[in-house]
Design a protein around this motif. Structure first.
Motif, mmCIF file in Angstrom:
data_model
loop_
_atom_site.group_PDB
_atom_site.id
_atom_site.type_symbol
_atom_site.label_atom_id
_atom_site.label_comp_id
_atom_site.label_asym_id
_atom_site.label_seq_id
_atom_site.Cartn_x
_atom_site.Cartn_y
_atom_site.Cartn_z
ATOM 1 N N SER A 1 37.917 41.020 36.070
ATOM 2 C CA SER A 1 37.284 40.414 37.246
ATOM 3 C C SER A 1 36.270 41.355 37.874
ATOM 4 C CB SER A 1 38.360 40.026 38.270
ATOM 5 O OG SER A 1 39.269 39.091 37.736
ATOM 6 N N VAL A 2 36.624 42.633 37.941
ATOM 7 C CA VAL A 2 35.693 43.620 38.505
ATOM 8 C C VAL A 2 34.446 43.732 37.637
ATOM 9 C CG1 VAL A 2 35.382 46.067 39.020
ATOM 10 C CG2 VAL A 2 37.499 44.910 39.686
ATOM 11 N N PHE B 1 30.869 42.656 39.177
ATOM 12 C CA PHE B 1 30.013 43.793 39.522
ATOM 13 C C PHE B 1 28.520 43.455 39.511
ATOM 14 C CE2 PHE B 1 27.512 47.528 38.267
ATOM 15 C CZ PHE B 1 27.790 48.382 39.320
#
Length: 284
Positions: free
Chosen positions: A28-29, A33
């Motif tokens: 998810s990061v 991002f």
């Protein structure tokens, strides 16, 4: 021994669930991002982007990039063009495809599967193959550099897809409900509008959302058929910000944020309806 084995099993499940959560958080990061980077760069000054482009957080927050893009470059007009074209395409496609899908399911049940496969087969051809034929047809009809021409082109792709999607939803409607409405005195149109459509509304909403997003993000035919700056869609206008020699990254990031962020927020609110619609349309 039974309790000890159960404890070990529970611990393994907890460890496995924890690793899965960590893995999903990392993914998810990574996926989120780029959006965060675009948003942070859009509120940086042009001098800061040039001096230190790798700096994550801006020293001073500024909205000058958004002001320049909206007011000076006329990006608000491009957004309105995309909204008009996407909404028109979605409304017409949903009305036409709903009646077509209902007709396939109720009046041509034996040919329904064949027609659905034919509609899906239209997506086997890449859009670039039809660019020249579409351009020639639109030129003869006088629809080049018009929103109407672009809507007609989008409908040629959206209607087959929407029909294929909605056929599965209409198949889930029991025939007995329609027969009961006929017994109560409703005609075919009243049965379709008042009985059938409310039952397949989750599928219609999901199909409308996908149709709208596809029309909003389309680039190729908008680039080919539209040559006036005041009629450009957001995808073409965003591409036009790339100058031949100098690229203003502040304007590019601000314009990208204006295009992407509303779509992300929109999906956050309607993702449950999309999932529900896809599940309701599954035919066992």
């Amino acid at each position: 021994m039974g309790k000890g084995g159960q404890v070990i099993t529970n611990q393994k499940e907890k460890i496995g669930n924890g690793l899965c959560h960590v893995y999903l958080i990392i993914l998810s990061v990574i996926a989120f991002f780029p959006l965060v980077w675009v948003l942070l760069c859009s509120v940086k000054s042009s001098g800061e982007l040039t001096a230190n482009p790798t700096r994550f957080l801006p020293k001073h927050f500024t909205l000058e990039n958004f002001t320049h893009v909206i007011q000076d470059l006329g990006f608000a007009g491009n957004i309105s063009n995309s909204l008009i074209i996407a909404i028109s395409t979605t409304c017409i496609a949903i009305v036409v495809s709903s009646m077509a899908a209902y007709g396939i399911v109720r009046f041509f049940p034996k040919l329904g599967s064949i027609m659905s496969k034919v509609l899906v087969a239209t997506y086997m051809f890449p859009p670039i193959l039809l660019a020249i034929p579409y351009s020639m047809v639109m030129a003869k009809l006088g629809f080049v550099n018009t929103r109407v021409g672009l809507v007609i082109v989008y409908l040629s792709f959206s209607v087959p897809y929407a029909v294929w999607m909605l056929v599965g939803f209409f198949k889930t409607v029991p025939l007995g409900i329609e027969e009961a409405a006929r017994v109560d005195g409703a005609n075919k149109l009243q049965t379709f509008v008042r009985i059938v459509l409310p039952l397949v509304m989750p599928g219609i909403v999901a199909t409308a959302i996908y149709t709208f997003i596809n029309a909003w993000n389309e680039f190729l035919y908008s680039l080919i058929l539209i040559n006036s700056t005041d009629k450009m869609t957001v995808s073409v206008a965003l591409k036009s910000l790339q100058g031949s020699e100098i690229l203003n990254w502040g304007d590019m990031m601000a314009a990208s944020a204006l295009v992407v962020v509303p779509s992300v927020i929109f999906f956050m609110f309607i993702q449950n309806k999309i999932a529900g619609g896809m599940t309701d349309g599954a035919v066992k």
